[in-house]
Design an enzyme around this catalytic site. Structure first.
Site, PDB file in Angstrom:
ATOM      1  N   ASN A  95       9.683  -5.053  -3.167  1.00 33.40           N
ATOM      2  CA  ASN A  95       9.640  -4.172  -2.005  1.00 33.40           C
ATOM      3  C   ASN A  95      10.513  -4.776  -0.901  1.00 33.40           C
ATOM      4  OD1 ASN A  95       8.911  -3.023   0.483  1.00 33.40           O
ATOM      5  ND2 ASN A  95       6.838  -2.550  -0.218  1.00 33.40           N
ATOM      6  N   LYS A 106       8.939  -5.397   2.516  1.00 31.56           N
ATOM      7  CA  LYS A 106       8.099  -6.600   2.644  1.00 31.56           C
ATOM      8  C   LYS A 106       8.995  -7.825   2.814  1.00 31.56           C
ATOM      9  CE  LYS A 106       4.002  -5.384  -0.112  1.00 31.56           C
ATOM     10  NZ  LYS A 106       3.178  -5.792  -1.273  1.00 31.56           N
ATOM     11  N   ASP A 109      -0.169  -8.849  -1.395  1.00 36.91           N
ATOM     12  CA  ASP A 109      -0.767  -7.567  -1.775  1.00 36.91           C
ATOM     13  C   ASP A 109      -1.430  -7.008  -0.536  1.00 36.91           C
ATOM     14  OD1 ASP A 109      -0.960  -5.965  -4.333  1.00 36.91           O
ATOM     15  OD2 ASP A 109      -2.961  -5.707  -3.475  1.00 36.91           O
ATOM     16  N   SER A 110      -1.161  -5.751  -0.264  1.00 37.54           N
ATOM     17  CA  SER A 110      -1.596  -5.201   1.012  1.00 37.54           C
ATOM     18  C   SER A 110      -1.897  -3.723   0.881  1.00 37.54           C
ATOM     19  CB  SER A 110      -0.507  -5.440   2.063  1.00 37.54           C
ATOM     20  OG  SER A 110       0.765  -5.152   1.526  1.00 37.54           O
ATOM     21  N   GLY A 143       5.916   2.838   4.387  1.00 38.90           N
ATOM     22  CA  GLY A 143       4.569   3.206   3.948  1.00 38.90           C
ATOM     23  C   GLY A 143       3.835   4.075   4.961  1.00 38.90           C
ATOM     24  N   TYR A 144       2.618   3.635   5.307  1.00 42.06           N
ATOM     25  CA  TYR A 144       1.764   4.424   6.201  1.00 42.06           C
ATOM     26  C   TYR A 144       2.047   4.168   7.676  1.00 42.06           C
ATOM     27  CZ  TYR A 144      -0.889   5.132   1.878  1.00 42.06           C
ATOM     28  OH  TYR A 144      -1.262   5.461   0.600  1.00 42.06           O
ATOM     29  N   ASP A 145       3.086   3.408   8.003  1.00 45.22           N
ATOM     30  CA  ASP A 145       3.355   3.089   9.412  1.00 45.22           C
ATOM     31  C   ASP A 145       3.457   4.327  10.314  1.00 45.22           C
ATOM     32  OD1 ASP A 145       3.217   0.361   9.071  1.00 45.22           O
ATOM     33  OD2 ASP A 145       5.382   0.067   8.894  1.00 45.22           O
ATOM     34  N   HIS A 161      -0.711  -6.911   9.969  1.00 43.70           N
ATOM     35  CA  HIS A 161      -1.514  -7.655   8.991  1.00 43.70           C
ATOM     36  C   HIS A 161      -0.657  -8.727   8.302  1.00 43.70           C
ATOM     37  CE1 HIS A 161       0.677  -4.371   7.343  1.00 43.70           C
ATOM     38  NE2 HIS A 161       0.239  -4.482   6.101  1.00 43.70           N
TER      39      HIS A 161
HETATM   40  P1  IMP Z   1       1.387  -3.361  -2.940  1.00 44.84           P
HETATM   41  O1  IMP Z   1       2.859  -3.455  -3.139  1.00 44.84           O
HETATM   42  O2  IMP Z   1       0.598  -3.114  -4.171  1.00 44.84           O
HETATM   43  O3  IMP Z   1       0.863  -4.492  -2.117  1.00 44.84           O
HETATM   44  O4  IMP Z   1       1.148  -2.019  -2.110  1.00 44.84           O
HETATM   45  C1  IMP Z   1       1.340  -1.980  -0.787  1.00 44.84           C
HETATM   46  C2  IMP Z   1       1.201  -0.540  -0.292  1.00 44.84           C
HETATM   47  O5  IMP Z   1       0.344  -0.546   0.842  1.00 44.84           O
HETATM   48  C3  IMP Z   1       2.537  -0.010   0.186  1.00 44.84           C
HETATM   49  O6  IMP Z   1       3.213   0.713  -0.814  1.00 44.84           O
HETATM   50  C4  IMP Z   1       2.129   0.865   1.352  1.00 44.84           C
HETATM   51  O7  IMP Z   1       1.704   2.118   0.883  1.00 44.84           O
HETATM   52  C5  IMP Z   1       0.916   0.136   1.921  1.00 44.84           C
HETATM   53  N1  IMP Z   1       1.321  -0.869   2.916  1.00 44.84           N
HETATM   54  C6  IMP Z   1       1.243  -2.231   2.791  1.00 44.84           C
HETATM   55  N2  IMP Z   1       1.736  -2.824   3.895  1.00 44.84           N
HETATM   56  C7  IMP Z   1       2.147  -1.843   4.692  1.00 44.84           C
HETATM   57  C8  IMP Z   1       2.763  -1.840   5.983  1.00 44.84           C
HETATM   58  O8  IMP Z   1       3.094  -2.883   6.569  1.00 44.84           O
HETATM   59  N3  IMP Z   1       3.008  -0.628   6.510  1.00 44.84           N
HETATM   60  C9  IMP Z   1       2.690   0.535   5.893  1.00 44.84           C
HETATM   61  N4  IMP Z   1       2.155   0.600   4.690  1.00 44.84           N
HETATM   62  C10 IMP Z   1       1.867  -0.594   4.087  1.00 44.84           C
END
Ligand code: IMP
Length: 200
Positions: free
Chosen positions: A13, A16, A72-73, A154-156, A181
């Site tokens: 990503n 990230k 992971d977020s 993402g959801y920003d 976060h």
């Molecule tokens: P991961 O790659 O499985 O950790 O999924 C992370 C998902 O959480 C992302 O695709 C977004 O949908 C959401 N997400 C995580 N961090 C953020 C952020 O900083 N802003 C907005 N959405 C986030």
């Protein structure tokens, strides 16, 4: 100039990676797994952020030399019982489709008075298949009625951080890097490195 310690992020990503690079400044050389095309995709089969961050950190660090950090977020919405949570990236039905994810979130939140939510980030640091440390960060806030702003990812566009009236996407990268976060979790990591508890 002395060579900087290298940190490999277990992510594809680009958002990230860019955010983590920005928060770390020039302390470390930050790469991600896109620099190692032979690495396999790590399946995120865990049911918590910690389990998934662990799978990524250990899976990647077993295959390459050096320090690996996995993020992971996701977003937890109280009115939705904590959803989308660990399934944040595929909430709209298609992995990584942020537009669909935001559409579903807006639809699920229609006429919901309780709009409290939080972003969570769990970081796992590993080396050669061994977990070395875990760091977490959270930012509380509200789900907006409609998307706004072009920053972040993402959801920003739908998340209004506590103490603000604009969305994370409206606030932009500089503000996000002070309160997100991810920024909070990365700062906890930096404290350990600068304190000499982690020797990169
Ligand atoms: P991961 O790659 O499985 O950790 O999924 C992370 C998902 O959480 C992302 O695709 C977004 O949908 C959401 N997400 C995580 N961090 C953020 C952020 O900083 N802003 C907005 N959405 C986030």
């Amino acid at each position: 100039m002395p060579t900087r310690p290298r940190l490999i992020l277990a992510t594809r990503n680009a958002h990230k990676t860019e955010e983590i690079r920005h928060i770390l400044g020039d302390r470390l050389e930050v790469l991600d797994v896109t620099s190692f095309p032979d690495l396999p995709e790590i399946e995120e089969t865990g049911s918590t952020f910690l389990e998934n961050a662990r799978l990524k950190a250990l899976g990647i660090s077993r295959r390459i030399k050096g320090w690996v950090l996995a993020d992971d977020s996701g977003l937890e919405v109280d009115a939705l019982g904590g959803a989308p949570g660990v399934w944040s990236s595929s909430y709209g039905g298609e992995e990584g489709n942020h537009t669909k994810n935001n559409e579903r979130l807006m639809q699920e939140m229609t006429e919901k008075a309780e709009r409290s939510a939080r972003f969570r980030c769990t970081l796992v640091l590993a080396k050669e298949g061994v977990e070395k440390a875990v760091f977490t960060g959270t930012v509380e806030g509200l789900v907006a009625e409609s998307p706004s702003g072009n920053g972040g990812f993402g959801y920003d566009p739908l998340f209004i951080p506590e103490g603000h009236t604009a969305t994370m996407a409206d606030l932009g990268a500089e503000v996000k890097s002070t309160l997100s976060h991810r920024a909070r979790a990365i700062r906890a990591f930096v404290v350990e490195v600068e304190g000499g508890f982690i020797n990169l």
